[in-house]
Design an enzyme around this catalytic site. Structure first.
Site, PDB file in Angstrom:
ATOM      1  N   GLU A   3       9.621 -39.432  29.773  1.00  0.00           N
ATOM      2  CA  GLU A   3      10.318 -39.128  28.518  1.00  0.00           C
ATOM      3  C   GLU A   3      11.410 -38.113  28.804  1.00  0.00           C
ATOM      4  O   GLU A   3      11.166 -37.127  29.500  1.00  0.00           O
ATOM      5  CB  GLU A   3       9.382 -38.469  27.490  1.00  0.00           C
ATOM      6  CG  GLU A   3       8.604 -39.389  26.615  1.00  0.00           C
ATOM      7  CD  GLU A   3       7.984 -38.655  25.413  1.00  0.00           C
ATOM      8  OE1 GLU A   3       8.503 -37.605  24.985  1.00  0.00           O
ATOM      9  OE2 GLU A   3       6.962 -39.158  24.919  1.00  0.00           O
ATOM     10  N   GLU A  25       0.836 -36.472  25.558  1.00  0.00           N
ATOM     11  CA  GLU A  25       1.134 -35.029  25.564  1.00  0.00           C
ATOM     12  C   GLU A  25      -0.012 -34.121  25.158  1.00  0.00           C
ATOM     13  O   GLU A  25       0.206 -32.947  24.870  1.00  0.00           O
ATOM     14  CB  GLU A  25       2.377 -34.731  24.676  1.00  0.00           C
ATOM     15  CG  GLU A  25       3.634 -35.402  25.222  1.00  0.00           C
ATOM     16  CD  GLU A  25       4.914 -35.084  24.441  1.00  0.00           C
ATOM     17  OE1 GLU A  25       4.828 -34.539  23.333  1.00  0.00           O
ATOM     18  OE2 GLU A  25       6.005 -35.394  24.962  1.00  0.00           O
TER      19      GLU A  25
END
Ligand SMILES: *[C@@H]1O[C@H](CO)[C@@H](O)[C@H](O)[C@H]1NC(C)=O
Ligand SMILES: *[C@@H]1O[C@H](CO)[C@@H](O)[C@H](O)[C@H]1NC(C)=O
Ligand SMILES: *[C@@H]1O[C@H](CO)[C@@H](O)[C@H](O)[C@H]1NC(C)=O
Ligand SMILES: *[C@@H]1O[C@H](CO)[C@@H](O)[C@H](O)[C@H]1NC(C)=O
Ligand SMILES: *[C@@H]1O[C@H](CO)[C@@H](O)[C@H](O)[C@H]1NC(C)=O
Ligand SMILES: *[C@@H]1O[C@H](CO)[C@@H](O)[C@H](O)[C@H]1NC(C)=O
Ligand SMILES: *[C@@H]1O[C@H](CO)[C@@H](O)[C@H](O)[C@H]1NC(C)=O
Length: 885
Positions: free
Chosen positions: A567, A471
């Site tokens: 995710e 991320e």
């Protein structure tokens, strides 16, 4: 007889000779703090929290608020000392190396009181020190001193700050984990407590040898016609001074039919400055002597033993060996023009993003792996925990786990198990949710870390892809840490770390695997946009992470499209039983108790759970069983949300070419609300039970559309088509058992695909939607598929749902299946429909299914366990819960 003894005595001793310095009868370790007021016996490998607990100085670290009560440990300086004996014979070895496989995190090492050995600063690096001139005959004393990781991080941050300032206050964490090459989650995360550990967390030993040893081997496998070309790169290591290495390297591969393929090569070359030498060796393996390795659910996982031997000319009696398992498979991450599959419409813009295994595009079903323990030393040593988690993933049809970037490169044991079970690994490098410094000190440490870990893990057939970080591209693009004013600086540093430093190392050592710069990212498109894409969440490219706590998460329309969901998730509570392992105070068992607030690290987490629950279920604040229901309903809500989202992704294989669904998160590190499907301690939540169905290889998956129409998809993850099949649609009303209407229609699906059943005319226009729900089942020769359901309105609004009478009987018939697993038949009798019937027992084991939608007066569910228990005892132990308004 005499000849035999003689033969034995000339059998060579394996090189290197290892003097293990782990805690044992012969080596005793102790620890001491800075001001020498706290001392005790240490266990090595281990860590300071484990040692203080064993010494009775701190309690169970996961109990109550012990994470903050024990925080002083992380601010002190801890030193470890061991004494061991060395013989004069040992000292004659040409090479004597002291090897630490893992030191957490920063500090220095001395030998015999004052002789400096070296320093360390990276938990993921194996440190090798030449101690030939420093060791003495007889007793030696090894001393390892660890800086406070919190202080070390702060000192570095003052010099080379990188955002963020700190983790959110609700984590009760510590700041600047990004300054240390340490498990990032050990300073606190939204699902876990902070335990800034120190210690010798992996084995430590002395290696003695005269020639050279095999340190690692990489395997480069390609299919050429009907042959596998197996190219090996063998990494030899010798004295850290440049030396000439001469000898013979041989390889033998055990293949089918008890055959062995052999190859050898003469070595005669000078080592690199660090004492290493890479030797290449190739084997041609005909494809009729090995079988293909497949991910779980798609085939078997045959592994073939490859044994390497290096015999040094200078030390012919003591060869060095290394044995690994080889799996023959190809894995390719395909990013190609999507319009070729999806045409020139919106869906066909951009690039595909899918894994092709053995030339077949496979939809990746799975989850995300966080460390199995918050203390890294226990994540290493508690192999049964790793076993149980990986088998649990296998048992619910998962084929891929993403080893998330805030954890650790897992143990060899972990990846060996994944090879065996067919769990493909998406391996992040260990950078997560931060900007990172790029000073020389940091970069050179990272370089060593990446090199060593790629060399250690590369040969595992389970590893599918590498990703540079978790991320960090979206964090910079999305201004998560107020970095806009310094966007260019951080972007330059981002490229320096993941592109200029890590990428070339990975691509050099492992040219066969794709290195993604970030996860999520737009893959090739992010690269084209100079690594920080304008919209890293673009649904036309790469993978995405998606969280939305504001929408109705039982509604498929909530979720945006993606090529690959790496995710997504929702929180739920752990069971009361698991919570009781952390506290036994009644006053803690409330949503707003101090205890509960302490455990919830997600800002507003309970409000989101509550909103999720009450959007669909009836739960009143004044209910005397409020907390118990809150816990139970949170698990229903999470299971239904992930089921809905996952099925949407699987359906979207048909129209968007979505090719992966890895939900967040498989496991837990403590007893707290989190996104996990498996609780700390191993108990399955309803989500994990549901995963078995929503990841089933063949699934009828309905979708409720506006206008009361229901679309029906048939999803087929098999290599053969489904033909001559029927889908049965049963309408039930809430107040009785058995269907009130049944219809059937023919169904079909191509191999490895999802197909909308165009001729299924299913709608609810003839019914009062509050009164009914729909069940879908598949009838097809030789195909098993779980039932699926549509609940047209929120459960809180349904009409007719009764309080059931439930009888649970365990029959006397016990069956024993493979691996000595015992199965008990649990018979369920009901007098009305029971939604989300949850069975529980204190007996170790699990039900085959749970959270059942009971629609028939009699049904059976199996209970699986390893130890025999009397059926009567099991029956008495079973408790149940269900949903009722
Ligand atoms: C411990 O030392 C004894 C002799 O002192 C030796 O026989 C034994 O092999 C050693 N054990 C280990 C595990 O090194
Ligand atoms: C020694 O260290 C311990 C633990 O950090 C601390 O509690 C104690 O106050 C210290 N004692 C002295 C005399 O500094
Ligand atoms: C080393 O050997 C000496 C002499 O045999 C013995 O007294 C001592 O306890 C040994 N030390 C260790 C750590 O085993
Ligand atoms: C390696 O080289 C260094 C410097 O040339 C020397 O000091 C050291 O003794 C050598 N070590 C060995 C094991 O030969
Ligand atoms: C190894 O190479 C060196 C020169 O590089 C040569 O002198 C020596 O004879 C070779 N040894 C063998 C066994 O081939
Ligand atoms: C493997 O086989 C190919 C042709 O089938 C040949 O060109 C190559 O040299 C062989 N490699 C080895 C190491 O035998
Ligand atoms: C998409 O459009 C391009 C350019 O208009 C055309 O060349 C291509 O054939 C089209 N592809 C498909 C699959 O229709």
């Amino acid at each position: 007889m005499k000849t035999f003894v003689l033969l034995c005595s000339v059998i060579s001793i394996v090189s290197p000779k290892i003097i293990d310095l782990s805690s044992s009868k012969n080596v005793s370790w102790s620890f001491v703090n800075n001001n020498r007021t706290i001392t005790g016996k240490a266990t090595v490998p281990g860590g300071i929290y484990s040692d203080l607990h064993s010494a009775g100085i701190i309690g169970d670290i996961l109990s109550e608020d012990n994470d903050v009560r024990t925080r002083w440990v992380a601010y002190d300086v801890w030193s470890y000392t061991a004494k061991f004996n060395i013989s004069s014979k040992d000292l004659q070895a040409k090479v004597i190396h002291l090897v630490f496989e893992g030191l957490d995190t920063s500090g220095f090492i001395t030998l015999n009181k004052h002789i400096p050995i070296g320093s360390f600063n990276n938990m993921f690096v194996r440190y090798v020190f030449d101690i030939k001139d420093k060791l003495q005959e007889g007793e030696n004393e090894l001393y390892v001193s660890f800086l406070s990781p919190v202080v070390a991080a702060l000192i570095r941050s003052n010099k080379v700050f990188a955002a963020p300032d700190c983790v959110p206050a609700v984590y009760n964490g510590e700041c600047h984990a990004n300054q240390l090459r340490k498990m990032q989650a050990s300073f606190g995360w939204d699902w876990g407590p902070a335990f800034p550990s120190v210690g010798i967390w992996r084995p430590v030993y002395i290696e003695l040898y005269n020639g050279a040893i095999i340190r690692s081997v990489t395997t480069h496998i390609t299919k050429v016609g009907s042959k596998w070309d197996l190219r090996l790169k063998v990494y030899l290591e010798s004295s850290q001074n440049r030396t000439l290495l001469a000898g013979v390297l041989s390889a033998s591969l055990q293949v089918e039919g008890k055959q062995t393929l052999r190859k050898w090569t003469q070595v005669n070359a000078t080592t690199a400055a660090d004492g290493t030498l890479v030797v290449e060796l190739s084997l041609n393996v005909s494809d009729n002597v090995v079988r293909l390795w497949w991910p779980n659910g798609y085939g078997e996982q045959p592994l073939y033993k490859l044994k390497l031997q290096f015999t040094s000319d200078s030390d012919m009696d003591n060869p060095s060996y290394k044995t690994i398992n080889v799996g023959f498979r190809t894995v390719e991450l395909v990013e190609s023009d999507a319009s070729e599959i999806l045409g020139n419409g919106t869906a066909g813009r951009g690039l595909t993003f899918y894994f092709k295994v053995n030339d077949h595009p496979l939809f990746m079903k799975g989850s995300n792996w966080i460390p199995s323990n918050i203390l890294p030393e226990l994540g290493e040593s508690q192999k049964n925990v790793v076993d149980n988690l990986l088998k649990a993933a296998r048992d619910v049809n998962m084929a891929m786990l993403r080893v998330w970037g805030g954890g650790v490169y897992e143990s060899d044991y972990f990846y060996d198990k994944c090879d065996e079970l067919g769990i493909l690994i998406w391996q992040d490098f260990l950078f997560a949710c931060s900007m990172y410094p790029t000073d020389n000190y940091f970069i050179s440490s990272v370089r060593e870390e990446i090199e060593q870990n790629v060399l250690r893990l590369q040969h595992h057939p389970s590893i599918a892809v590498w990703a540079g970080n978790n991320e960090n591209e979206v964090a910079l693009r999305g201004n998560w840490y107020d970095t806009y004013p310094l966007f260019d600086k951080y972007k330059t540093e981002y490229i320096k770390l993941y592109v200029d430093t890590i990428k070339p190392i990975v691509e050099d050592l492992d040219p066969g695997r794709r290195y993604l710069v970030s996860s999520p990212s737009n893959g090739r498109e992010s690269e084209r946009e100079n690594y920080i894409a304008t919209n890293p969440y673009d649904p036309h490219y790469g993978d995405t992470h998606y969280y939305n706590y504001f929408a109705d998460n039982w509604d498929m329309d909530t979720y945006p499209k993606t090529r690959f969901a790496s995710e997504y998730g929702f929180q739920s509570m752990p069971s009361l039983k698991t919570m009781r392992t952390a506290t036994n105070k009644d006053e803690d068992f409330h949503v707003r108790s101090k205890y509960s607030e302490h455990r919830q690290h997600s800002p507003n987490g309970y409000s989101y759970i509550e909103a999720q629950i009450t959007r669909r279920m009836k739960l009143k604040e004044d209910d005397p069983k409020y907390f118990e229901k809150f816990v139970f309903y949170s698990q229903i809500s999470q299971a239904m949300a992930i089921k809905t989202e996952t099925e949407l992704y699987r359906q979207d294989q048909a129209n968007w070419y979505t090719m992966g669904a890895l939900y967040w998160q498989l496991n837990d590190v403590w007893q707290a609300p989190s996104w996990s499907g498996i609780e700390y301690g191993g108990k399955w939540k309803m989500l994990h039970y549901f995963a078995k169905s929503f990841f089933a290889p063949v699934l009828v998956s309905p979708r409720l559309c506006s206008g009361d129409d229901i679309e029906v998809y048939l999803i087929n993850d098999r290599f053969v088509p489904i033909t001559d099949a029927w889908i049965t649609v049963d309408i039930y009303n809430w107040k009785s058992v058995g269907p009130i209407s049944t219809r059937q229609f023919p169904a079909q699906a191509n191999p490895l695909s999802s197909k909308l059943q165009e001729n299924a005319d299913v709608h609810l226009r003839d019914y009062n939607k509050e009164e009914v729900f729909v069940r879908f089942t598949l009838q097809a020769q030789g195909v098993k598929s779980p039932p699926n359901y549509i609940f047209p309105v929120a459960l809180k609004s349904v009409v007719g749902l009764q309080t059931p009478n439930i009888q649970i009987l365990v029959s006397n018939l016990v069956t024993r299946r493979n691996h000595d697993r015992l199965e008990y038949a649990v018979n369920i009798r009901v007098d009305t429909v029971v939604p989300f019937l949850w069975l529980d027992t204190d007996i170790e084991g699990r039900f085959e299914e749970n959270g059942l939608i009971v629609t028939e007066p009699q049904s059976v569910v199996k209970f699986l366990c390893n130890k025999h228990v009397s059926p009567r005892v099991l029956q008495k132990s079973i408790t149940h819960q269900y949903y009722v308004n």
